[in-house]
Design an enzyme around this catalytic site. Structure first.
Site, mmCIF file in Angstrom:
data_model
loop_
_atom_site.group_PDB
_atom_site.id
_atom_site.type_symbol
_atom_site.label_atom_id
_atom_site.label_comp_id
_atom_site.label_asym_id
_atom_site.label_seq_id
_atom_site.Cartn_x
_atom_site.Cartn_y
_atom_site.Cartn_z
ATOM 1 N N ASN A 11 0.718 -1.207 0.002
ATOM 2 C CA ASN A 11 0.005 -0.082 0.059
ATOM 3 C C ASN A 11 0.881 1.225 0.029
ATOM 4 O OD1 ASN A 11 -1.665 1.984 0.675
ATOM 5 N ND2 ASN A 11 -2.640 1.030 2.385
ATOM 6 N N ARG A 93 -2.664 -2.055 -3.439
ATOM 7 C CA ARG A 93 -3.621 -1.133 -3.187
ATOM 8 C C ARG A 93 -3.620 -0.075 -4.284
ATOM 9 N NH1 ARG A 93 -5.054 3.552 0.977
ATOM 10 N NH2 ARG A 93 -7.149 3.710 0.528
ATOM 11 N N HIS A 182 -12.465 3.185 0.061
ATOM 12 C CA HIS A 182 -12.567 2.381 1.179
ATOM 13 C C HIS A 182 -13.207 1.142 0.715
ATOM 14 C CE1 HIS A 182 -12.413 5.773 4.583
ATOM 15 N NE2 HIS A 182 -11.336 5.212 4.243
ATOM 16 N N ARG A 243 -11.095 16.177 7.202
ATOM 17 C CA ARG A 243 -11.974 16.475 6.220
ATOM 18 C C ARG A 243 -13.273 16.935 6.651
ATOM 19 N NH1 ARG A 243 -10.958 11.112 3.189
ATOM 20 N NH2 ARG A 243 -8.504 10.936 3.757
ATOM 21 N N GLU A 386 -8.133 -4.840 5.570
ATOM 22 C CA GLU A 386 -8.103 -4.623 3.920
ATOM 23 C C GLU A 386 -6.809 -5.272 3.436
ATOM 24 O OE1 GLU A 386 -8.449 -0.327 5.534
ATOM 25 O OE2 GLU A 386 -9.051 -0.058 3.190
#
Ligand code: ADP
Length: 402
Positions: A11, A93, A182, A243, A386
């Site tokens: 990743n 990823r 996601h 965010r 993940e």
């Protein structure tokens, strides 16, 4: 075709690389680690071998190639190097797969070109993912390399959920639509939730709440994503660490015209200086809960705003799904913050949603139910994984190609 049973998951972020080496026979983590501050001073590699005894090395990593070579050396020192015949594939990823990539994809030169073409819609993420792929291909050109996209699980959203209600020609020309992110986590958690209920994913409707530093919700019907809270970029939706989540797009015009801010300044504001951080100066939920508990009004407001938005999405996705079998909390906040889970579901008994205070307070790394037996909707804490999902998808693709 390799006889190997191991998958290396990479990743690659803009200044970091996370990795895990997983044996697919039983899901054992043979190694994992993180390289931070690539291209900056004060680089750091933390490597955790199977024994669990972490090794840390502080050095400058001028680029991703230096970082990945250092990772390769750490793996070799443990006897599980990149050249070992047990390695079946590398799974990457990749954040943005656009409309084209809706399933895990074997990386070829043509695929890499396509991922590069998506840079305008993922300027912060795809370039780093591409660098990671290029360096890994240089290290093991003979090995299958697979891209697993963050957007892929959401590609099934119906057109009316994926569209923004803006001029279609403009939207299509600039590929402006809701992609969602996601996805690997939402996919893994929705399936793990079905397993927790002892049901086939095709039988259950789940609302997944992925609450990490970035946060998103999704509505999953019979294993298929029908809506998600992030959009063209990971800015839309829930209140996050830094965010804003949903804002009236008019805020951007106002800050530009009246506030005199440039587009780059507004981008920085909404992505990096908003959310919990913007509301109270902290983006770590632990700290916010501690401050709120001590009567800090800013932290309380940040917590309440976060919860209010979350509840709006739970209610919205309830209506989207029509029938909800389970609500699953996952990621750093979702797995650990019992007060967030309690507040997000409070007062919803009319909808069949309730949380048992005692079950909710239990700390565990296992998937678990926290709703009382009588509740119509199962509320669960389901740790996300993940990396395992990427490894499984990579391994399945490599084997189906035999
Ligand atoms: P990322 O999006 O970076 O992958 P994670 O899923 O690891 O994020 O979540 C990180 C966030 O989880 C932290 O910012 C923190 O707010 C939250 N968190 C971690 N542990 C706890 C805890 N025990 N209680 C509340 N929040 C926690």
């Amino acid at each position: 075709m390799s006889e190997g049973t191991r998958v290396l998951v990479l990743n690659a972020g803009s200044s970091s690389v996370k990795y895990q080496l997983i044996d697919m026979l039983d899901g054992t983590r043979l190694a994992s680690g993180l390289v931070e501050r690539i291209g900056e001073s004060g680089g750091r590699l933390v490597h955790t071998p199977r024994s669990g005894l972490k090794r840390e090395s502080l050095q400058v990593f001028p680029g991703h190639d230096a970082a990945l070579k250092a990772v390769a050396e750490e793996l070799a020192a443990d006897g599980v190097g990149l050249d070992s015949p047990e390695l079946a594939a590398i799974g990457h990823r990749v954040v943005h797969g656009g409309k084209r990539f809706t399933v895990p994809t074997l990386i070829t030169d043509e695929v890499l070109t396509e991922i590069r073409r998506l840079i305008p819609v993922a300027p912060l993420h795809n370039p780093a993912n591409i660098t990671g792929i290029e360096v890994a291909r240089d290290l093991r050109p003979d090995l299958p390399q697979v891209a697993v996209f963050d957007t892929a699980f959401h590609a099934s959203m119906p057109e009316y959920a994926a569209r923004y209600a803006i001029d279609r020609a403009v939207a299509d020309e600039h590929r402006v639509r809701r992609y969602g992110f996601h996805g690997t986590s939402h996919q893994y958690v929705s399936r793990a939730t079905a397993a927790l209920l002892g049901k086939d994913p095709a039988e259950v409707n789940v609302i997944v709440l992925h609450l990490g530093n970035g946060a998103s919700a999704s509505a999953v019907s019979g294993g298929v994503c029908v809506d998600t809270s992030m959009g063209l970029t990971p800015l839309e939706g829930l209140v996050m660490g830094t965010r804003s989540g949903d804002v009236d797009a008019g805020v951007v015009f106002h800050l530009h015209r009246v506030g005199g801010m440039s587009i780059d300044e507004i981008d920085d504001l909404l992505n990096r200086r908003s959310g919990l951080l913007g509301l109270c100066g902290d983006n770590d939920m632990r700290e916010i809960m501690r401050r709120a508990e001590e009567g800090d009004a800013d932290a309380r407001l940040a917590f309440d705003t976060y919860i209010h938005r979350l509840r709006k999405y739970i209610g919205g996705y309830y209506a989207v799904l029509g029938r909800v079998d389970a609500i699953a909390f996952t990621a750093g906040v979702g797995e650990n913050a019992a007060p967030v889970r309690a507040a997000a579901t409070a007062g919803l008994a009319e909808l069949g949603i309730a949380v048992d205070a005692e079950l909710n307070s239990i700390r565990s790394g296992e998937a678990r139910v926290i709703s009382p037996e009588y509740a119509r909707v199962t509320v669960a804490v389901v740790p996300t994984d993940e990396e395992l999902e990427i490894a499984q998808q990579t391994f399945a693709l490599v084997h189906s190609a035999v």
